[in-house]
Design a protein around this motif. Sequence first.
Motif, mmCIF file in Angstrom:
data_model
loop_
_atom_site.group_PDB
_atom_site.id
_atom_site.type_symbol
_atom_site.label_atom_id
_atom_site.label_comp_id
_atom_site.label_asym_id
_atom_site.label_seq_id
_atom_site.Cartn_x
_atom_site.Cartn_y
_atom_site.Cartn_z
ATOM 1 N N GLY A 1 0.837 -1.205 0.000
ATOM 2 C CA GLY A 1 0.000 0.000 0.000
ATOM 3 C C GLY A 1 0.863 1.242 0.000
ATOM 4 N N VAL A 2 0.299 2.311 -0.509
ATOM 5 C CA VAL A 2 0.977 3.612 -0.553
ATOM 6 C C VAL A 2 0.014 4.660 -0.015
ATOM 7 C CG1 VAL A 2 1.969 5.412 -2.020
ATOM 8 C CG2 VAL A 2 2.431 2.982 -2.531
ATOM 9 N N ARG A 3 0.463 5.440 0.942
ATOM 10 C CA ARG A 3 -0.315 6.586 1.436
ATOM 11 C C ARG A 3 0.652 7.750 1.657
ATOM 12 N NH1 ARG A 3 -2.729 4.240 5.182
ATOM 13 N NH2 ARG A 3 -1.671 4.829 7.114
ATOM 14 N N ILE A 4 0.221 8.944 1.330
ATOM 15 C CA ILE A 4 0.987 10.165 1.567
ATOM 16 C C ILE A 4 0.048 11.147 2.268
ATOM 17 C CG2 ILE A 4 2.444 11.956 0.563
ATOM 18 C CD1 ILE A 4 2.608 10.218 -1.977
ATOM 19 N N GLU A 5 0.506 11.723 3.368
ATOM 20 C CA GLU A 5 -0.395 12.536 4.190
ATOM 21 C C GLU A 5 0.302 13.764 4.735
ATOM 22 O OE1 GLU A 5 -3.272 11.924 8.113
ATOM 23 O OE2 GLU A 5 -1.652 10.499 7.705
ATOM 24 N N ASP A 6 -0.350 14.912 4.581
ATOM 25 C CA ASP A 6 0.116 16.172 5.140
ATOM 26 C C ASP A 6 -1.036 16.848 5.871
ATOM 27 O OD1 ASP A 6 2.564 15.765 3.905
ATOM 28 O OD2 ASP A 6 2.114 17.048 2.197
ATOM 29 N N CYS A 7 -0.688 17.739 6.805
ATOM 30 C CA CYS A 7 -1.668 18.579 7.490
ATOM 31 C C CYS A 7 -1.721 19.934 6.796
ATOM 32 C CB CYS A 7 -1.296 18.756 8.957
ATOM 33 S SG CYS A 7 -1.397 17.245 9.933
ATOM 34 N N ILE A 8 -2.913 20.339 6.387
ATOM 35 C CA ILE A 8 -3.084 21.545 5.577
ATOM 36 C C ILE A 8 -3.919 22.572 6.341
ATOM 37 C CG2 ILE A 8 -3.798 22.445 3.342
ATOM 38 C CD1 ILE A 8 -1.601 20.289 3.200
ATOM 39 N N LEU A 9 -3.360 23.768 6.497
ATOM 40 C CA LEU A 9 -4.061 24.893 7.108
ATOM 41 C C LEU A 9 -4.814 25.658 6.026
ATOM 42 C CD1 LEU A 9 -4.568 26.996 9.425
ATOM 43 C CD2 LEU A 9 -2.411 28.068 8.695
ATOM 44 N N VAL A 10 -6.097 25.895 6.256
ATOM 45 C CA VAL A 10 -6.869 26.743 5.348
ATOM 46 C C VAL A 10 -6.583 28.197 5.716
ATOM 47 C CG1 VAL A 10 -9.151 27.276 4.420
ATOM 48 C CG2 VAL A 10 -8.656 24.957 5.251
ATOM 49 N N THR A 11 -6.069 28.954 4.773
ATOM 50 C CA THR A 11 -5.734 30.362 4.993
ATOM 51 C C THR A 11 -6.797 31.241 4.353
ATOM 52 O OG1 THR A 11 -4.413 30.507 2.971
ATOM 53 C CG2 THR A 11 -3.283 29.787 4.985
ATOM 54 N N PRO A 12 -6.806 32.548 4.642
ATOM 55 C CA PRO A 12 -7.843 33.412 4.057
ATOM 56 C C PRO A 12 -7.874 33.404 2.535
ATOM 57 C CG PRO A 12 -6.798 34.529 5.896
ATOM 58 C CD PRO A 12 -6.005 33.268 5.659
ATOM 59 N N ASP A 13 -6.713 33.161 1.906
ATOM 60 C CA ASP A 13 -6.686 33.186 0.442
ATOM 61 C C ASP A 13 -6.246 31.874 -0.186
ATOM 62 O OD1 ASP A 13 -4.101 33.254 1.304
ATOM 63 O OD2 ASP A 13 -3.496 35.010 0.127
ATOM 64 N N GLY A 14 -6.228 30.788 0.598
ATOM 65 C CA GLY A 14 -5.830 29.513 0.013
ATOM 66 C C GLY A 14 -5.496 28.492 1.076
ATOM 67 N N HIS A 15 -4.233 28.092 1.127
ATOM 68 C CA HIS A 15 -3.840 27.070 2.086
ATOM 69 C C HIS A 15 -2.345 27.169 2.358
ATOM 70 C CE1 HIS A 15 -2.935 25.173 -1.836
ATOM 71 N NE2 HIS A 15 -1.905 24.661 -1.185
ATOM 72 N N GLU A 16 -1.929 26.521 3.446
ATOM 73 C CA GLU A 16 -0.520 26.373 3.780
ATOM 74 C C GLU A 16 -0.291 24.949 4.236
ATOM 75 O OE1 GLU A 16 2.822 27.771 7.095
ATOM 76 O OE2 GLU A 16 0.880 28.799 7.003
ATOM 77 N N ASN A 17 0.721 24.309 3.679
ATOM 78 C CA ASN A 17 1.075 22.955 4.096
ATOM 79 C C ASN A 17 1.948 23.052 5.337
ATOM 80 O OD1 ASN A 17 1.963 20.301 4.377
ATOM 81 N ND2 ASN A 17 2.034 19.954 2.170
#
Length: 513
Positions: A477-493
């Motif tokens: 199996g393959v999984r890739i996972e990051d935590c993503i912050l929703v910002t006012p104009d998009g996102h930040e990893n």
Amino acid sequence: MELGRNVERDLDALSLNVQGRRGEAATATLPIVKYPAKLHARRVAAELDVDNGLVYLAGQPEVNLDDSDQPRPFRQRRYFFYLAGANFAGCHVTYDIAADHLILWVPHVAPKDVLWYGSKPSPQRCMALSDVDDARYAAQLPDYVSRHHAASTVYVLHADQAPPPPHSAHGGAAARCRIDDVRLRPAMDRARVVKTDYEVAMVRRANDVSSAAHRFVAERLLRLDSERDVEALFQAACHLRGTRSQAYAVIAGAGANASTLHYVDNDAPLAGRQLVLLDAGCEWDCYASDVTRTMPLSGSFSPRAAAVHAVVQRMQDECIARVRPGAVYYHLHLHAAAVALAGLLQLGILRGDRDEIARAGTVAAFFPHGLGHHVGLEVHDVDGGFPLLAPPRPHRFVGGKRVAVTPEALVAMAEELKADGGEETSTRGKLRPNMIVTVEPGIYFCRPFLEAAFLADPKHARFIDADVLEGFYPVGGVRIEDCILVTPDGHENLTSAPKGAELLDVINNGGHG
């Protein structure tokens, strides 16, 4: 299997090199900032939408293991911590809504007991660390409730977690308190789902430490012998960077073990396996991270593993790019499923007409879980009443990797999308600034699951080439996972653990090639 000499040497090296390495920004000293307890209390009161009453929460007491004099590992109740910021046993917190007054109640440790159990933070120390209006000893709590809130509505999470009864002449008054155990939890969930800036900083810190630990494991991967070595190095790297707590049990699955979503045995040898899937994230001051990387054990991917990894990476990249305020998360899941379907068709694992396969939901055989979940005080954090994934009845699927996305649920989501009218008119929960979500697509080749639920079902078996599939079982199996912050104009990893070409460089050259 005991840790080998190489692993012991690496642990020694880690203890000497915690500072100053590339990709390990987590070692920087954080400024001392008070926990924003008062801000959180006001948020909860706003969500309760009442003018008066008392919010009461009990912290986690000390509890021994069954039939033992040894304590269970302490883990603070997360709803309590949200309002109090106190991470030790025996505490309580009250918030007088009308007076806007927040009090932390802490246990008193008698001097004679300090020898055996150590001390607890004093009220003065607690007020220096957390933005509460007052801190007092817990023995005073029953009389406080009896004297000042006897006729109040007391909002609690559970009926059996009401304030302790008074032990004074005011005892009769406490019985007149009205206990409401219905409204507080949903109000707190709505408050918690959008993070304060302090909470974002804590989750960022947890991700920094976890990312550094993933890098540390990758740098030494080619010298490890077992899944246990992977787990031990990850935990040691977190520990020596300032946290002993993991947000969840480390998943270090090699070969076929990587096809079990929540594999935790971590005791198999690495020899003879193509990949190891490391899903591991620490906590920082009760705030979670959640990070997954899938690494080739020989230093390079086999052709089949490389092809699968490329599909999963494309699933993640394209979904992360779509994270922004107003985005409807289940739309992202459907996009990931579409990318997976196209990739599996190209690999020959799936066959037939693409639209027919989509209408059957057969791609759920290989991507059987939700694209992600909220992250905060829990690794699978509260959703505030707006689950990221929830197709219409009767499927009742809700959220993240813990519950399977069945073919029927996947089809229901696709049908809902057609009727949704797009993000602008969707009535579903949308991403908002300062939400933190994971994006964790995966493709798995779990033989028992596939054979029982899909290859044995003519509805799906006609779309799966069993002969081609046979060659992919060793990938696991393959999984890739990051935590993503929703910002006012998009996102930040928030996750900086190496992946893609950088990860291969780190594995083969320690990041210095």
